[in-house]
Write a protein that holds these residues in place. Structure first.
Motif, PDB file in Angstrom:
ATOM      1  N   GLY A 105      30.675  47.612  16.516  1.00 47.64           N
ATOM      2  CA  GLY A 105      29.343  47.175  15.615  1.00 47.64           C
ATOM      3  C   GLY A 105      28.886  47.759  14.610  1.00 47.64           C
ATOM      4  O   GLY A 105      29.399  48.675  14.003  1.00 47.64           O
ATOM      5  N   CYS A 106      27.564  47.640  14.099  1.00 47.53           N
ATOM      6  CA  CYS A 106      27.307  48.647  12.533  1.00 47.53           C
ATOM      7  C   CYS A 106      27.414  50.009  13.228  1.00 47.53           C
ATOM      8  O   CYS A 106      27.611  50.804  12.022  1.00 47.53           O
ATOM      9  N   GLY A 107      27.280  50.631  14.312  1.00 42.37           N
ATOM     10  CA  GLY A 107      27.819  51.873  14.842  1.00 42.37           C
ATOM     11  C   GLY A 107      26.982  53.255  13.784  1.00 42.37           C
ATOM     12  O   GLY A 107      26.540  53.556  12.983  1.00 42.37           O
ATOM     13  N   ILE A 108      25.192  52.504  14.584  1.00 43.57           N
ATOM     14  CA  ILE A 108      24.226  53.945  14.610  1.00 43.57           C
ATOM     15  C   ILE A 108      24.414  54.794  14.183  1.00 43.57           C
ATOM     16  O   ILE A 108      23.754  56.009  13.335  1.00 43.57           O
ATOM     17  N   PRO A 109      24.912  55.577  15.007  1.00 47.54           N
ATOM     18  CA  PRO A 109      25.034  57.059  14.354  1.00 47.54           C
ATOM     19  C   PRO A 109      25.967  57.351  13.119  1.00 47.54           C
ATOM     20  O   PRO A 109      25.207  58.541  13.164  1.00 47.54           O
ATOM     21  N   GLN A 110      26.398  56.387  13.153  1.00 56.63           N
ATOM     22  CA  GLN A 110      27.766  56.925  11.260  1.00 56.63           C
ATOM     23  C   GLN A 110      26.092  57.105  10.667  1.00 56.63           C
ATOM     24  O   GLN A 110      26.287  58.026   9.961  1.00 56.63           O
ATOM     25  N   LEU A 111      25.301  56.008  10.869  1.00 56.06           N
ATOM     26  CA  LEU A 111      24.101  56.331   9.900  1.00 56.06           C
ATOM     27  C   LEU A 111      22.847  57.031  10.143  1.00 56.06           C
ATOM     28  O   LEU A 111      22.020  57.732   8.978  1.00 56.06           O
ATOM     29  N   GLU A 112      22.946  57.860  10.973  1.00 62.32           N
ATOM     30  CA  GLU A 112      21.901  58.659  11.616  1.00 62.32           C
ATOM     31  C   GLU A 112      22.100  60.131  11.067  1.00 62.32           C
ATOM     32  O   GLU A 112      21.514  60.436  10.715  1.00 62.32           O
ATOM     33  N   ALA A 113      23.882  60.385  11.377  1.00 63.65           N
ATOM     34  CA  ALA A 113      25.130  61.181  10.692  1.00 63.65           C
ATOM     35  C   ALA A 113      24.156  61.303   8.977  1.00 63.65           C
ATOM     36  O   ALA A 113      24.228  62.421   8.788  1.00 63.65           O
ATOM     37  N   ALA A 114      24.732  60.288   8.642  1.00 63.01           N
ATOM     38  CA  ALA A 114      24.356  60.287   7.319  1.00 63.01           C
ATOM     39  C   ALA A 114      23.100  60.789   6.979  1.00 63.01           C
ATOM     40  O   ALA A 114      22.474  61.739   5.352  1.00 63.01           O
ATOM     41  N   CYS A 116      21.228  62.483   7.466  1.00 66.40           N
ATOM     42  CA  CYS A 116      21.005  64.163   7.996  1.00 66.40           C
ATOM     43  C   CYS A 116      22.031  65.093   7.010  1.00 66.40           C
ATOM     44  O   CYS A 116      21.784  65.827   6.787  1.00 66.40           O
ATOM     45  N   GLY A 117      22.236  64.108   6.171  1.00 68.65           N
ATOM     46  CA  GLY A 117      22.960  64.577   5.289  1.00 68.65           C
ATOM     47  C   GLY A 117      24.528  64.806   5.805  1.00 68.65           C
ATOM     48  O   GLY A 117      25.473  65.761   5.360  1.00 68.65           O
ATOM     49  N   ILE A 118      25.082  64.387   7.406  1.00 73.30           N
ATOM     50  CA  ILE A 118      26.229  64.973   7.227  1.00 73.30           C
ATOM     51  C   ILE A 118      27.287  64.282   6.966  1.00 73.30           C
ATOM     52  O   ILE A 118      27.674  62.891   7.617  1.00 73.30           O
ATOM     53  N   PRO A 119      28.600  64.831   6.125  1.00 69.97           N
ATOM     54  CA  PRO A 119      29.816  64.039   5.914  1.00 69.97           C
ATOM     55  C   PRO A 119      30.163  62.851   7.399  1.00 69.97           C
ATOM     56  O   PRO A 119      29.906  63.216   8.357  1.00 69.97           O
ATOM     57  N   VAL A 120      30.469  62.149   7.332  1.00 73.12           N
ATOM     58  CA  VAL A 120      30.877  61.111   8.132  1.00 73.12           C
ATOM     59  C   VAL A 120      31.987  60.507   7.929  1.00 73.12           C
ATOM     60  O   VAL A 120      32.824  60.188   7.136  1.00 73.12           O
ATOM     61  N   CYS A 121      33.182  60.352   8.346  1.00 71.71           N
ATOM     62  CA  CYS A 121      34.486  59.835   8.921  1.00 71.71           C
ATOM     63  C   CYS A 121      34.774  58.511  10.192  1.00 71.71           C
ATOM     64  O   CYS A 121      34.006  59.278  10.830  1.00 71.71           O
ATOM     65  N   SER A 122      35.359  57.449   9.955  1.00 67.47           N
ATOM     66  CA  SER A 122      35.700  56.636  10.956  1.00 67.47           C
ATOM     67  C   SER A 122      36.341  55.845  10.768  1.00 67.47           C
ATOM     68  O   SER A 122      37.669  56.000   9.980  1.00 67.47           O
ATOM     69  N   VAL A 123      36.716  55.111  11.680  1.00 70.49           N
ATOM     70  CA  VAL A 123      38.353  54.185  11.927  1.00 70.49           C
ATOM     71  C   VAL A 123      38.047  52.817  11.289  1.00 70.49           C
ATOM     72  O   VAL A 123      36.961  53.041  11.248  1.00 70.49           O
ATOM     73  N   ASP A 124      38.937  53.024  10.652  1.00 70.45           N
ATOM     74  CA  ASP A 124      38.797  52.003   8.933  1.00 70.45           C
ATOM     75  C   ASP A 124      39.244  50.572   9.696  1.00 70.45           C
ATOM     76  O   ASP A 124      39.841  50.359   9.732  1.00 70.45           O
ATOM     77  N   TYR A 125      38.699  50.083  10.787  1.00 75.07           N
ATOM     78  CA  TYR A 125      37.805  48.963  11.933  1.00 75.07           C
ATOM     79  C   TYR A 125      36.626  48.590  11.761  1.00 75.07           C
ATOM     80  O   TYR A 125      35.918  48.948  11.974  1.00 75.07           O
ATOM     81  N   SER A 126      37.024  47.351  11.856  1.00 71.03           N
ATOM     82  CA  SER A 126      36.022  46.291  11.893  1.00 71.03           C
ATOM     83  C   SER A 126      35.151  46.678  11.434  1.00 71.03           C
ATOM     84  O   SER A 126      35.236  47.024  10.251  1.00 71.03           O
ATOM     85  N   ALA A 127      33.602  46.624  12.053  1.00 71.22           N
ATOM     86  CA  ALA A 127      32.854  47.174  11.569  1.00 71.22           C
ATOM     87  C   ALA A 127      32.239  48.905  10.362  1.00 71.22           C
ATOM     88  O   ALA A 127      31.882  48.790   9.926  1.00 71.22           O
ATOM     89  N   MET A 128      33.384  49.233  11.224  1.00 70.13           N
ATOM     90  CA  MET A 128      33.729  50.632  11.046  1.00 70.13           C
ATOM     91  C   MET A 128      33.548  50.838   9.474  1.00 70.13           C
ATOM     92  O   MET A 128      33.173  52.088   8.510  1.00 70.13           O
ATOM     93  N   SER A 129      34.273  49.643   8.975  1.00 75.56           N
ATOM     94  CA  SER A 129      35.653  49.986   7.736  1.00 75.56           C
ATOM     95  C   SER A 129      33.879  48.995   6.174  1.00 75.56           C
ATOM     96  O   SER A 129      34.258  50.170   5.515  1.00 75.56           O
ATOM     97  N   GLU A 130      33.428  48.733   7.066  1.00 72.01           N
ATOM     98  CA  GLU A 130      32.122  48.466   5.847  1.00 72.01           C
ATOM     99  C   GLU A 130      31.349  49.515   5.727  1.00 72.01           C
ATOM    100  O   GLU A 130      30.807  49.258   4.694  1.00 72.01           O
ATOM    101  N   VAL A 131      30.850  50.118   6.851  1.00 71.89           N
ATOM    102  CA  VAL A 131      29.475  51.098   6.579  1.00 71.89           C
ATOM    103  C   VAL A 131      29.971  52.461   5.784  1.00 71.89           C
ATOM    104  O   VAL A 131      29.446  53.139   5.462  1.00 71.89           O
ATOM    105  N   THR A 132      31.998  52.527   6.971  1.00 73.16           N
ATOM    106  CA  THR A 132      32.207  53.612   5.819  1.00 73.16           C
ATOM    107  C   THR A 132      32.462  53.306   3.681  1.00 73.16           C
ATOM    108  O   THR A 132      32.243  54.188   3.413  1.00 73.16           O
ATOM    109  N   THR A 133      32.419  52.403   4.143  1.00 73.98           N
ATOM    110  CA  THR A 133      32.794  51.546   2.312  1.00 73.98           C
ATOM    111  C   THR A 133      31.521  52.089   1.435  1.00 73.98           C
ATOM    112  O   THR A 133      31.266  53.017  -0.144  1.00 73.98           O
TER     113      THR A 133
END
Length: 222
Positions: A105-114, A116-133
């Motif tokens: 879904g939204c993937g809150i840990p991605q946002l938490e890491a970001a 904290c200023g931590i670079p993020v990489c995620s699978v380019d699928y489902s909501a992860m694609s929107e978040v990384t964009t």
């Protein structure tokens, strides 16, 4: 497997912030042994007695707490987790946060890491694609498969692509990494907050005409 081969010849470590054991899920001890990465994978432990956290290689379900010296340190879970400050300390150990999920879904840990200023990489699928964009983060390519249990399409991340992303980061200069950290934190602040989420949800409520009111009979299609 690709990560294990890469990690054994480089100064790269994988940190797993997860619970263990679980009724279903990954057999962590087995994989550590199968891929010979016991010394390259770190875990979060939290003491049930003194509530302090520390990072360690895998030491089983319970281990001795380095602070209170009792054998009361275990893996965190959704019931006994870390405080926000403790979790931020864990995130700030990372050079890169990886969201390696078959769907999300939204993937809150991605946002938490970001945040904290931590670079993020995620699978380019489902909501992860929107978040990384929105975060302007790195995307991991994938192949699709149909999950038998749910009959839903799921993503198989490309392991080689992830290894290449990790290697690319290890070749970046300190100034480039510093700028990347600033950019991703600015991007998460610009695009995500609880206030923004609340405003969007309330706007939907405000624009929706109620079908039934408390002081009137129910309207049905029958």
């Amino acid at each position: 497997k690709n990560f294990s081969l890469y990690a054994q010849r480089t100064n790269v470590y994988l940190h797993l912030h997860t619970s263990h054991p679980e009724g279903v899920g990954w057999d962590i001890p087995n994989y550590l042994q199968e891929f010979d990465v016991h010394n390259k994978v770190l875990f979060t432990y939290i003491c049930r007695k003194c509530k302090k956290t520390h990072v360690s290689t895998f030491c089983g379900e319970k281990k001795i707490c380095p602070f209170c010296k009792d054998r009361t340190a275990t893996f965190p879970n959704v019931v006994d987790g870390l405080t926000q400050h403790q979790l931020a300390d864990i995130y700030n150990l990372f050079d890169l946060y990886v969201q390696y999920a078959i769907c999300e879904g939204c993937g809150i840990p991605q946002l938490e890491a970001a945040a904290c200023g931590i670079p993020v990489c995620s699978v380019d699928y489902s909501a992860m694609s929107e978040v990384t964009t929105k975060l302007k983060a790195s995307k991991i390519p994938y192949a699709l498969f149909k999950e038998m249990e749910s009959q839903a399409w799921r993503a198989i991340p490309n392991d080689s692509a992830l290894v290449q992303l990790i290697h690319k980061m290890t070749q970046m200069s300190p100034s480039e990494i510093s700028q990347m950290k600033k950019d991703i934190r600015n991007n998460v602040i610009e695009n995500y907050s609880w206030d923004m989420t609340t405003e969007r949800i309330m706007s939907v409520f405000d624009k929706t005409e109620p079908l039934n009111l408390w002081d009137k009979p129910l309207e049905t299609d029958v």
